[in-house]
Write a protein that holds these residues in place. Structure first.
Motif, short mmCIF file in Angstrom:
data_model
loop_
_atom_site.label_atom_id
_atom_site.label_comp_id
_atom_site.label_asym_id
_atom_site.label_seq_id
_atom_site.Cartn_x
_atom_site.Cartn_y
_atom_site.Cartn_z
N GLY A 95 0.78 -1.23 0.00
CA GLY A 95 0.00 0.00 0.00
C GLY A 95 0.81 1.28 0.00
O GLY A 95 0.26 2.37 0.11
N SER A 96 2.12 1.16 -0.14
CA SER A 96 2.98 2.35 -0.10
C SER A 96 2.76 3.25 -1.30
O SER A 96 2.41 2.82 -2.39
N THR A 97 2.97 4.54 -1.08
CA THR A 97 2.81 5.55 -2.13
C THR A 97 4.16 5.87 -2.75
O THR A 97 5.21 5.48 -2.24
N ILE A 98 4.13 6.62 -3.82
CA ILE A 98 5.37 6.95 -4.52
C ILE A 98 6.28 7.83 -3.65
O ILE A 98 7.50 7.75 -3.75
N ASP A 99 5.69 8.63 -2.76
CA ASP A 99 6.51 9.47 -1.87
C ASP A 99 7.28 8.64 -0.87
O ASP A 99 8.32 9.07 -0.36
N GLU A 100 6.78 7.46 -0.55
CA GLU A 100 7.48 6.56 0.36
C GLU A 100 8.50 5.69 -0.36
O GLU A 100 9.36 5.09 0.27
N ARG A 101 8.41 5.63 -1.69
CA ARG A 101 9.27 4.75 -2.47
C ARG A 101 10.45 5.48 -3.12
O ARG A 101 11.41 4.85 -3.56
N ILE A 102 10.35 6.79 -3.24
CA ILE A 102 11.46 7.58 -3.80
C ILE A 102 11.92 8.56 -2.73
O ILE A 102 11.17 9.42 -2.28
N VAL A 103 13.16 8.41 -2.32
CA VAL A 103 13.70 9.25 -1.26
C VAL A 103 15.01 9.87 -1.73
O VAL A 103 15.86 9.19 -2.33
N VAL A 104 15.18 11.15 -1.50
CA VAL A 104 16.39 11.85 -1.89
C VAL A 104 17.35 11.88 -0.71
O VAL A 104 16.97 12.30 0.40
N ASP A 105 18.59 11.43 -0.93
CA ASP A 105 19.55 11.38 0.17
C ASP A 105 20.23 12.73 0.36
O ASP A 105 19.92 13.72 -0.32
N GLU A 106 21.15 12.78 1.29
CA GLU A 106 21.80 14.05 1.65
C GLU A 106 22.64 14.61 0.52
O GLU A 106 22.96 15.81 0.52
N ASN A 107 22.99 13.77 -0.46
CA ASN A 107 23.76 14.24 -1.61
C ASN A 107 22.87 14.64 -2.78
O ASN A 107 23.36 14.95 -3.86
N GLY A 108 21.56 14.59 -2.56
CA GLY A 108 20.63 14.98 -3.61
C GLY A 108 20.33 13.87 -4.60
O GLY A 108 19.69 14.12 -5.62
N GLU A 109 20.79 12.64 -4.32
CA GLU A 109 20.54 11.52 -5.22
C GLU A 109 19.27 10.79 -4.83
O GLU A 109 19.00 10.57 -3.64
#
Length: 334
Positions: A208-222
């Protein structure tokens, strides 16, 4: 002489996971570490998986025959499809787009078994594959995939099974992942790898996860892409049956695509999407625009077509036949 399959690339299925909370981060890291341990040996011998920005993977035995009614790609193919049924009041809101993303990211939750076949064509990769598959996602999961190398042509066109140059089979059952290579001269070669069974907790972790939970930007912007566990260890068929990679790339920016109509393909009601590729992916696919046809009840991707600025097809995935929750032929595992 190297076989065409040798040209294909494979990227690790385990991303550098970062989660929204520290607790989630620890859970993902533990799962990734365990999966990576069992996956490393698989990566040594699974060359047929395609690089489609994130991954592309392998598949079956198709049992349903479907007769073409009209061209699927205008002027370029005779693959089967059915007439699009245009819905007068299309709901193209942000809410509906989010619902569609979530459906595609969690398609595994909407069926238990699937069998079918599809073509995958890549002008840039210079390959045309016919993928046949069976997948059982029950508590005793197994899968069978047959990936056949068809004659490649610079322009996308319909090809039959008689054009098969060579093929590879992948079988998963009883925690064994087996590859049978029929691409070389002489007797086929078999490789077997022991795998860990995916637990129910792991299967349901991102349910049930959403796209906001599946794509995360790390501290380096990746960007880091988080994928669901696959209990049947699918290969190329995963791009259709669990299209999370296409969802997290092509459909990430809701301003770049629209829900344009509903349709009917292979007897299934579909949602049809059209959009523009971001600059990042235009180079990956040599394309400017894309069109997707998604099964409305399951979120399974039935058709993908990408075109360049001249309207020429550069990348395509076309489902030939598909059935959900029907009996499978486990004899293929022998």
């Amino acid at each position: 002489m190297k076989h065409k399959f040798d040209k294909l690339e494979f990227k690790d299925l385990i991303p550098n996971d970062l989660i929204l909370s520290e607790q989630r981060k620890q859970q993902i890291e533990q799962e990734a570490a365990r999966r990576l341990h069992s996956t490393k040996s698989i990566l040594k011998w699974k060359p047929i998986m395609l690089t489609i920005t994130l991954i592309v993977t392998a598949v079956l035995i198709s049992l349903t025959i479907y007769k073409p009614e009209k061209n699927i790609l205008q002027g370029t193919s005779n693959f089967p499809t059915e007439n699009i049924v245009v819905k007068k009041n299309i709901n193209n809101t942000i809410k509906e787009k989010t619902n569609l993303q979530t459906l595609m990211l969690n398609s595994f939750d909407h069926f238990t078994t699937a069998k079918g076949s599809f073509d995958y064509y890549s002008q840039k990769g210079k390959y045309h594959l016919l993928v046949e598959y069976q997948a059982d996602l029950s508590d005793n999961p197994w899968s069978y995939e047959k990936v056949q190398d068809l004659s490649f042509t610079p322009q996308y066109r319909d090809v039959s099974k008689e054009n098969v140059i060579g093929y590879e089979e992948y079988k998963y059952y009883g925690e064994n992942l087996i590859k049978i290579d029929h691409t070389k001269k002489g007797a086929p070669t078999t490789t077997s790898v022991r795998t860990n069974k995916i637990s129910k907790t792991e299967r349901n972790y991102l349910k049930g996860s959403t796209i906001d939970e599946r794509i995360v930007v790390d501290e380096n912007g990746e960007k880091n892409y988080i994928r669901r566990s696959d209990p049947a260890y699918l290969g190329v068929s995963k791009m259709s049956l669990l299209p999370e990679d296409f969802t997290m790339t092509l459909l990430e920016n809701k301003n770049e695509w629209n829900i344009i109509s509903t349709g009917n393909m292979l007897g299934l009601t579909t949602i049809i999407v059209e959009g523009n590729l971001t600059r990042e992916y235009q180079n990956n696919y040599n394309a400017k625009t894309f069109r997707l046809e998604i099964a409305e009840e399951t979120g399974v991707l039935l058709k993908l077509v990408m075109k360049d600025e001249k309207g020429k097809v550069t990348e395509a995935m076309i489902t030939r036949d598909i059935q959900f929750d029907k009996s499978l032929n486990s004899e293929v595992l022998k």
